[in-house]
Design a protein around this motif. Structure first.
Motif, short mmCIF file in Angstrom:
data_model
loop_
_atom_site.label_atom_id
_atom_site.label_comp_id
_atom_site.label_asym_id
_atom_site.label_seq_id
_atom_site.Cartn_x
_atom_site.Cartn_y
_atom_site.Cartn_z
N UNK A 149 -28.14 -23.30 -25.78
CA UNK A 149 -28.63 -22.25 -24.89
C UNK A 149 -29.92 -22.69 -24.20
N UNK A 150 -30.79 -23.34 -24.94
CA UNK A 150 -32.04 -23.82 -24.36
C UNK A 150 -31.79 -24.87 -23.28
N UNK A 151 -30.74 -25.65 -23.44
CA UNK A 151 -30.41 -26.67 -22.45
C UNK A 151 -30.06 -26.03 -21.11
N UNK A 170 -29.60 -16.24 -37.86
CA UNK A 170 -30.24 -15.22 -37.03
C UNK A 170 -31.74 -15.22 -37.28
N UNK A 171 -32.49 -15.00 -36.19
CA UNK A 171 -33.94 -14.93 -36.32
C UNK A 171 -34.38 -13.66 -37.02
N UNK A 172 -35.68 -13.49 -37.24
CA UNK A 172 -36.20 -12.30 -37.91
C UNK A 172 -35.78 -11.03 -37.18
N UNK A 173 -35.39 -10.01 -37.95
CA UNK A 173 -34.91 -8.76 -37.35
C UNK A 173 -36.00 -8.09 -36.52
N UNK A 174 -37.26 -8.29 -36.92
CA UNK A 174 -38.38 -7.73 -36.17
C UNK A 174 -38.43 -8.30 -34.76
N UNK A 175 -38.21 -9.59 -34.64
CA UNK A 175 -38.17 -10.22 -33.33
C UNK A 175 -37.02 -9.67 -32.50
N UNK A 176 -35.86 -9.55 -33.12
CA UNK A 176 -34.67 -9.13 -32.39
C UNK A 176 -34.79 -7.70 -31.89
N UNK A 177 -35.36 -6.82 -32.70
CA UNK A 177 -35.50 -5.42 -32.30
C UNK A 177 -36.42 -5.26 -31.09
N UNK A 178 -37.37 -6.14 -30.95
CA UNK A 178 -38.26 -6.08 -29.79
C UNK A 178 -37.68 -6.86 -28.62
N UNK A 224 -30.58 -16.62 -22.33
CA UNK A 224 -30.51 -17.84 -23.14
C UNK A 224 -31.51 -17.80 -24.29
N UNK A 225 -32.69 -17.25 -24.05
CA UNK A 225 -33.70 -17.16 -25.12
C UNK A 225 -33.26 -16.18 -26.20
N UNK A 226 -32.66 -15.07 -25.78
CA UNK A 226 -32.20 -14.09 -26.77
C UNK A 226 -31.05 -14.65 -27.60
N UNK A 227 -30.11 -15.34 -26.95
CA UNK A 227 -29.01 -15.95 -27.69
C UNK A 227 -29.52 -17.03 -28.65
N UNK A 266 -32.33 -16.91 -30.10
CA UNK A 266 -32.98 -16.19 -31.19
C UNK A 266 -31.96 -15.64 -32.17
N UNK A 267 -30.84 -15.14 -31.66
CA UNK A 267 -29.81 -14.55 -32.52
C UNK A 267 -28.95 -15.62 -33.17
N UNK A 268 -28.55 -16.61 -32.38
CA UNK A 268 -27.70 -17.70 -32.89
C UNK A 268 -28.54 -18.97 -32.95
N UNK A 269 -29.52 -18.97 -33.83
CA UNK A 269 -30.51 -20.05 -33.81
C UNK A 269 -29.94 -21.41 -34.21
N UNK A 270 -28.77 -21.44 -34.86
CA UNK A 270 -28.17 -22.73 -35.19
C UNK A 270 -27.60 -23.43 -33.95
N UNK A 271 -27.33 -22.65 -32.92
CA UNK A 271 -26.81 -23.20 -31.66
C UNK A 271 -27.85 -23.11 -30.54
#
Length: 319
Positions: free
Chosen positions: A68-70, A1-9, A54-57, A59-64
């Motif tokens: 999503x970017x595809x 998961x990306x930084x919590x600060x990023x996710x909250x915004x 897709x960008x939010x997913x 950010x949250x599931x950054x290993x995959x």
């Protein structure tokens, strides 16, 4: 998961962007009085939910994130095709453009890098080349995405890795060339047909499409270059920052679409029908227009060349 600060915004921005876009699409479908135009407008507006989600997913599931970017990247090619198709529909189609511009030429212009070439006749061949310039990107992009995923599973691809032994550098070069050709085709078409497009207020529409599709791409390239130069810690942080920024930008884009593609222009019009929501969705989702363009503008254009190249020496092609 990306930084919590990023996710909250990013979360409220993503939810807000999707809600505004879906409501905007819903209003267009309820007032689907000019299907020829609104089919493309609905597809263009839907870019906001696709990009934001897709960008939010990612950010949250950054290993995959690559998967999503595809999806996001394939849809951006689809947007370019639909925007050119919308512009052609506004001016009555390719045939009407050729008749309206008959006898006119596109003068040499240093901005278009045609200053050393003779004037370009604005005929059927010109319109075909513009469509082919966009279609090549729409067709090539899914192929590049598939190649990227295959290389990724084999460990030969990594976002932001400019090492010559990795495939990212070469795919980025191919992608940039294809991207630039599509952008160039749109720009040339607009300059040639700007007088015909003037009644449809094309400037804000061109701005928002190019801002979302083209600037987000170059933004991503710059972010990864910043990681390579040390301004950002590593490529993982660069990817997280890119996805975070896109989530925020999509909220702005959703608001921009409300002004660039207002549904009120079609509310109460006497052309077509309105109110049949299911029929409106069905029409907007049909891909027969893309199939028709691909067959006539690409396949049929190059089939004679391939057949002639395979013809035995001393024979004449019936084509």
């Amino acid at each position: 998961m990306g930084p919590i600060f990023y996710i909250l915004i990013a979360l409220p921005c993503t939810v807000g962007a999707i809600a505004l876009a879906i409501l905007h699409i819903y209003r267009h479908l309820l007032n689907y009085t000019e299907p020829t135009y609104q089919r493309y407008i609905v597809r263009i507006i839907f870019m906001v939910p696709v990009y934001a989600l897709m960008s939010f997913l990612s950010l949250v599931l950054n290993k995959r994130a690559i998967y999503f970017n595809s999806i996001r990247e394939v849809y951006e090619a689809w947007v370019i095709y639909n925007f050119l198709s919308l512009c052609l529909a506004w001016v009555g189609g390719p045939g009407a453009v050729v008749l309206s511009l008959s006898g006119k030429v596109l003068k040499p212009n240093w901005c278009l890098m045609t200053c050393c070439f003779p004037p370009i006749p604005l005929d059927g061949r010109f319109i075909r080349r513009c469509k082919q310039g966009c279609l090549q990107f729409v067709i090539l992009k899914p192929i590049l995405v598939a190649v990227t995923l295959i290389l990724y599973t084999k460990g030969n691809y990594r976002d932001g890795n400019f090492n010559p032994r990795q495939s990212y550098l070469y795919l980025t070069i191919i992608y940039t060339i294809s991207y630039s050709v599509a952008l160039y085709a749109l720009a040339v078409f607009y300059l040639a047909c700007r007088d015909l497009l003037q009644p449809f207020n094309p400037v804000p529409k061109f701005i928002i499409i190019k801002s979302v599709v083209f600037l987000t791409y170059w933004q991503g390239v710059l972010v990864f270059l910043a990681a390579k130069s040390g301004l950002i810690k590593n490529t993982e942080e660069a990817a997280e920052f890119q996805n975070f920024i896109i989530c925020v930008e999509m909220l702005i884009a959703a608001v921009g679409h409300l002004y660039a593609f207002p549904y009120k222009e079609y509310a109460g019009a006497n052309i077509g029908t309105s109110g049949d929501f299911s029929a409106s969705i069905s029409h907007a989702l049909k891909f027969n227009d893309f199939y028709h363009d691909t067959v006539h503008q690409v396949i049929l254009q190059f089939t004679p060349i391939l057949l002639c190249s395979r013809a035995p020496l001393g024979t004449k092609s019936i084509l």
